[in-house]
Design a protein around this motif. Structure first.
Motif, PDB file in Angstrom:
ATOM      1  N   ASP A   1       0.858  -1.191   0.000  1.00 39.38           N
ATOM      2  CA  ASP A   1       0.000   0.000   0.000  1.00 39.38           C
ATOM      3  C   ASP A   1       0.895   1.242   0.000  1.00 39.38           C
ATOM      4  O   ASP A   1       1.521   1.579   1.007  1.00 39.38           O
ATOM      5  CB  ASP A   1      -0.897  -0.021   1.239  1.00 39.38           C
ATOM      6  N   ARG A   2       0.969   1.938  -1.132  1.00 42.45           N
ATOM      7  CA  ARG A   2       1.870   3.075  -1.243  1.00 42.45           C
ATOM      8  C   ARG A   2       1.476   4.201  -0.304  1.00 42.45           C
ATOM      9  O   ARG A   2       2.338   4.898   0.245  1.00 42.45           O
ATOM     10  CB  ARG A   2       1.918   3.569  -2.692  1.00 42.45           C
ATOM     11  N   LEU A   3       0.166   4.414  -0.098  1.00 37.06           N
ATOM     12  CA  LEU A   3      -0.262   5.462   0.816  1.00 37.06           C
ATOM     13  C   LEU A   3       0.192   5.153   2.236  1.00 37.06           C
ATOM     14  O   LEU A   3       0.693   6.039   2.950  1.00 37.06           O
ATOM     15  CB  LEU A   3      -1.789   5.617   0.771  1.00 37.06           C
ATOM     16  N   ALA A   4       0.044   3.897   2.657  1.00 27.82           N
ATOM     17  CA  ALA A   4       0.497   3.511   3.999  1.00 27.82           C
ATOM     18  C   ALA A   4       2.012   3.656   4.118  1.00 27.82           C
ATOM     19  O   ALA A   4       2.516   4.099   5.156  1.00 27.82           O
ATOM     20  CB  ALA A   4       0.075   2.074   4.295  1.00 27.82           C
ATOM     21  N   LEU A   5       2.724   3.302   3.065  1.00 25.11           N
ATOM     22  CA  LEU A   5       4.179   3.470   3.085  1.00 25.11           C
ATOM     23  C   LEU A   5       4.555   4.932   3.297  1.00 25.11           C
ATOM     24  O   LEU A   5       5.457   5.246   4.075  1.00 25.11           O
ATOM     25  CB  LEU A   5       4.780   2.957   1.775  1.00 25.11           C
TER      26      LEU A   5
ATOM     27  N   ALA B   1       8.464   2.652  -7.225  1.00 24.24           N
ATOM     28  CA  ALA B   1       8.620   1.646  -8.273  1.00 24.24           C
ATOM     29  C   ALA B   1       8.216   0.284  -7.739  1.00 24.24           C
ATOM     30  O   ALA B   1       8.292   0.024  -6.531  1.00 24.24           O
ATOM     31  CB  ALA B   1      10.075   1.602  -8.755  1.00 24.24           C
ATOM     32  N   ASP B   2       7.746  -0.571  -8.658  1.00 23.22           N
ATOM     33  CA  ASP B   2       7.493  -1.959  -8.285  1.00 23.22           C
ATOM     34  C   ASP B   2       8.834  -2.637  -8.002  1.00 23.22           C
ATOM     35  O   ASP B   2       9.810  -2.439  -8.730  1.00 23.22           O
ATOM     36  CB  ASP B   2       6.772  -2.695  -9.411  1.00 23.22           C
TER      37      ASP B   2
ATOM     38  N   TRP C   1      15.870  -5.102  -7.801  1.00 24.28           N
ATOM     39  CA  TRP C   1      15.687  -4.121  -6.737  1.00 24.28           C
ATOM     40  C   TRP C   1      15.726  -4.787  -5.370  1.00 24.28           C
ATOM     41  O   TRP C   1      16.308  -4.260  -4.420  1.00 24.28           O
ATOM     42  CB  TRP C   1      14.354  -3.384  -6.921  1.00 24.28           C
ATOM     43  N   PHE C   2      15.069  -5.929  -5.261  1.00 25.81           N
ATOM     44  CA  PHE C   2      15.051  -6.618  -3.970  1.00 25.81           C
ATOM     45  C   PHE C   2      16.457  -7.051  -3.562  1.00 25.81           C
ATOM     46  O   PHE C   2      16.818  -6.988  -2.384  1.00 25.81           O
ATOM     47  CB  PHE C   2      14.123  -7.836  -4.045  1.00 25.81           C
TER      48      PHE C   2
END
Length: 325
Positions: A156-160, A221-222, A227-228
């Motif tokens: 959840d980008r908003l929660a992040l 970004a996904d 990235w991981f």
């Protein structure tokens, strides 16, 4: 879960090479922390009792971090299975990030204790500052954990963003409080100790900056396997710098300040103090009237009564020769 949603960061299908890079980073950091634990264990008596809480904090955080990296490696090893040339995650892989947050919730407050123990803030002010920075460090980690792991499994980008901003508020307080304590302490110590304390603070606060940068990656970004991998390597490297690089510098500050106190006559230390192969102070025993029973036992019970009768703590070399004859 909507199949069109991107997977959570920890549940990436990992190519062989990237999987091995993460495993290497986890093992390398874990072994480095184990070495630092042994170093902290064997070097804690190199500093006086005044600064020894920094050594105890370093020892505790090294032990916690070493165990955390052992668990992290087990999570990583059991969280994937090799299928058709790639590593496919299972639910156990999900615990890798949770293990890191558990580690940080304990070790980051201990880092603040380690730094403040070699500063010159004393008394009630020191207790208040230590309590507030430990609380801020803990809340910084917990609020970040809510955004990165708990709410919608970190997708959840908003929660992040929201919880990231809340975590940043505690992060900013830590910067202000720790920098303030260091700046008040620098004029109270010698130039070499002051430089080492300044360097230790820069290393700690700079390494702290890596974590929110990595935390923010899923906001913009996904998270792909590459990235991981970068996230895991970044976290491992930052842990080594923040815990080991910083800890070695703080230990140097504690040794230099111990030597300064001995030379100034305001404290004693039973062994000579050396730093970077340079002799900083001689070993000085406490006054006889204040010798602890444990120290008398180490000196020898047969000489204990004699030492208590004499005005000096130990006979000179000439006196020993006369006694021997």
């Amino acid at each position: 879960m909507d199949p069109t949603d991107p997977p959570v960061p920890e549940l990436q299908t990992m190519p062989l090479g990237l999987y091995d890079v993460v495993q290497f980073a986890i093992l390398g950091a874990g072994f480095a922390l184990l070495a630092y634990f042994l170093y902290s264990l064997t070097s804690r008596d190199e500093v006086s009792a005044r600064y020894r809480p920094s050594s105890y904090a370093a020892l505790c955080l090294a032990a916690v971090a070493t165990v955390a990296y052992l668990l992290l490696y087990l999570d990583w090893d059991s969280g994937f299975r090799l299928e058709d040339g790639v590593y496919v995650p299972n639910e156990e892989a999900r615990t890798t990030e949770g293990t890191r947050y558990i580690d940080w919730s304990i070790t980051v407050p201990l880092l603040t204790v380690e730094l403040l123990a070699v500063c010159s803030v004393t008394g009630a002010a020191a207790r208040r500052l230590r309590s507030s920075t430990m609380a801020a460090a803990f809340l910084m980690i917990v609020t970040g954990y809510l955004g990165a792991q708990v709410l919608d499994q970190g997708r959840d980008r908003l929660a992040l963003v929201v919880w990231g901003l809340i975590s940043t508020a505690f992060f900013a307080y830590l910067y202000v409080a720790l920098i303030g304590a260091v700046r008040r302490s620098l004029p109270t110590m010698g130039p070499e100790a002051a430089v080492s304390l300044r360097n230790a603070t820069i290393v700690l606060l700079s390494s702290f900056g890596v974590y929110p940068l990595v935390y923010a990656v899923p906001v913009f970004a996904d998270v792909t396997p590459a990235w991981f991998t970068a996230m895991q390597v970044g976290y491992s490297a930052a842990d080594v710098v923040a815990k080991i690089g910083f800890g070695v510098l703080v230990h140097k500050v504690a040794k230099l300040r111990t030597a300064e106190d001995v030379v100034a006559g305001v404290d004693t230390h039973p062994e000579p103090v050396w730093s970077s192969n340079a002799h900083k102070s001689d070993g000085v025993l406490p006054e006889v009237g204040r010798i602890a029973p444990a120290l008398l036992d180490r000196l020898g019970t047969s000489r204990g009564p004699e030492l208590l009768r004499r005005p000096d703590a130990a006979p000179s070399a000439a006196g020993r020769r006369r006694e021997d004859t």
